[in-house]
Design a protein around this motif. Sequence first.
Motif, short mmCIF file in Angstrom:
data_model
loop_
_atom_site.label_atom_id
_atom_site.label_comp_id
_atom_site.label_asym_id
_atom_site.label_seq_id
_atom_site.Cartn_x
_atom_site.Cartn_y
_atom_site.Cartn_z
N GLY A 60 0.81 -1.21 0.00
CA GLY A 60 0.00 0.00 0.00
C GLY A 60 0.84 1.26 0.00
N PHE A 61 1.90 1.29 0.81
CA PHE A 61 2.77 2.47 0.84
C PHE A 61 3.42 2.71 -0.51
N LEU A 62 3.92 1.66 -1.13
CA LEU A 62 4.58 1.81 -2.44
C LEU A 62 3.60 2.25 -3.52
N ILE A 63 2.38 1.71 -3.48
CA ILE A 63 1.38 2.13 -4.47
C ILE A 63 1.03 3.60 -4.27
N GLY A 64 0.89 4.04 -3.02
CA GLY A 64 0.62 5.44 -2.76
C GLY A 64 1.74 6.34 -3.24
N VAL A 65 2.99 5.91 -3.05
CA VAL A 65 4.14 6.70 -3.52
C VAL A 65 4.13 6.81 -5.04
N VAL A 66 3.95 5.70 -5.72
CA VAL A 66 3.97 5.71 -7.19
C VAL A 66 2.82 6.54 -7.74
N LEU A 67 1.61 6.33 -7.21
CA LEU A 67 0.46 7.08 -7.71
C LEU A 67 0.62 8.57 -7.47
N SER A 68 1.09 8.95 -6.31
CA SER A 68 1.28 10.37 -6.01
C SER A 68 2.37 10.98 -6.87
N PHE A 69 3.45 10.26 -7.07
CA PHE A 69 4.56 10.80 -7.87
C PHE A 69 4.11 11.03 -9.32
N LEU A 70 3.46 10.04 -9.93
CA LEU A 70 3.04 10.19 -11.32
C LEU A 70 1.96 11.26 -11.47
N SER A 71 1.02 11.30 -10.52
CA SER A 71 -0.05 12.30 -10.62
C SER A 71 0.49 13.71 -10.41
#
Length: 378
Positions: free
Chosen positions: A179-190
């Motif tokens: 979950g933490f990694l998905i949040g990081v990736v989604l936030s970075f790309l967005s």
Amino acid sequence: MPENQGGNSQLVLRLVTGEDGASRLMLAGDCTLAALCHQLQPLSAELAGYATNPELHWDITGIAHMDDAGAVLLWQAWGERHPRHLALQSEHERLFNRLEKMPPPPAPPARDRLWPVTVLGKAVFLLWEHLTNLIMLSGQLLLDSIYLVGHPLHIPWREISANLYRTGAQALGITALVGFLIGVVLSFLSSRQLQMFGADIFIINILGVSIVRELGPVLAAILVAGRSGSSMTAQLGVMRVTEELDALTVMGIPHSLRLVWPKVIALGIAMPLVVLWTSAIALIGGMVVAEIQLGLGHQFFLSKLPDVVPIANLWLGLGKGVVCGMMIALISCHFGLRIKSNTESLGEGTTNSVVTSITVVIIIDAIFAVIFSDFGLR
């Protein structure tokens, strides 16, 4: 006088003309696989060439040793029948008699032009069988629930507690990491895209709705299906292999009440909590990147999140968790009870359980997206 050599032995082919004027092919030496291993193909072609003459006299009395491979070589050169004129030793005659009595090879099966229809039909019937068995198992669980409501002392609290610990508490680590990694990736790309339009503030909307409503429940369900679902199937499969299920049947203990019902109830309780945990950790990962990339402080992020993400999205995510959790447990137990008493069936059943559970999770998410398309977005 053609001559062939193979290894340390010699198989000599000598074509002579007898006193009566008939051609005679005399074979001498060893006719074994060890002697002919280096010249099987050329020797086979040469013997087949001699066999085209039906009046040729074959004299193989000079062969000192012959095994099955050598006998098959000659037999195939003769067209799988004795030549008209043949002289051989008595011990070699038994080899050819045995080859003559062998049944002909079976004809290749006729190609079925309707095999796609056959395969599709078998798949449909297998799917129907799984659906009917799942419905029957669900009905049995409903009857067990009605029985336990009237007899609360028979509720298997210990089994429910054990399954809650295994499927819930022990799954917190892997779900938090993913979950933490998905949040990081989604936030970075967005954030990279929003910076291009000066809409940095909308990162909170994107993270809040996507994680709380979709990514949190789906990620948690997929991880639980691969981790806990496979464990449930393997547990029931091992009990089948070790005949523990048969022992429970002999003792009159129903499988659904003591094995399936506690797992379904426990996972139905644990999944919403795991979803809430996964969504919270994913939001923390997105919040960290938003502060680094866009300069949005965590206090502003947390204060703005309830305003842009209605609470209905959280209830929708928790509802997905309950439904997905119970379906994962039901499917896992269904495949576990179908496992036969061998290790191959155990591996196949566990694989099918995980694949089916993940597929059903995605289908459930799609159904929720269609039915509750406007829920929590206005």
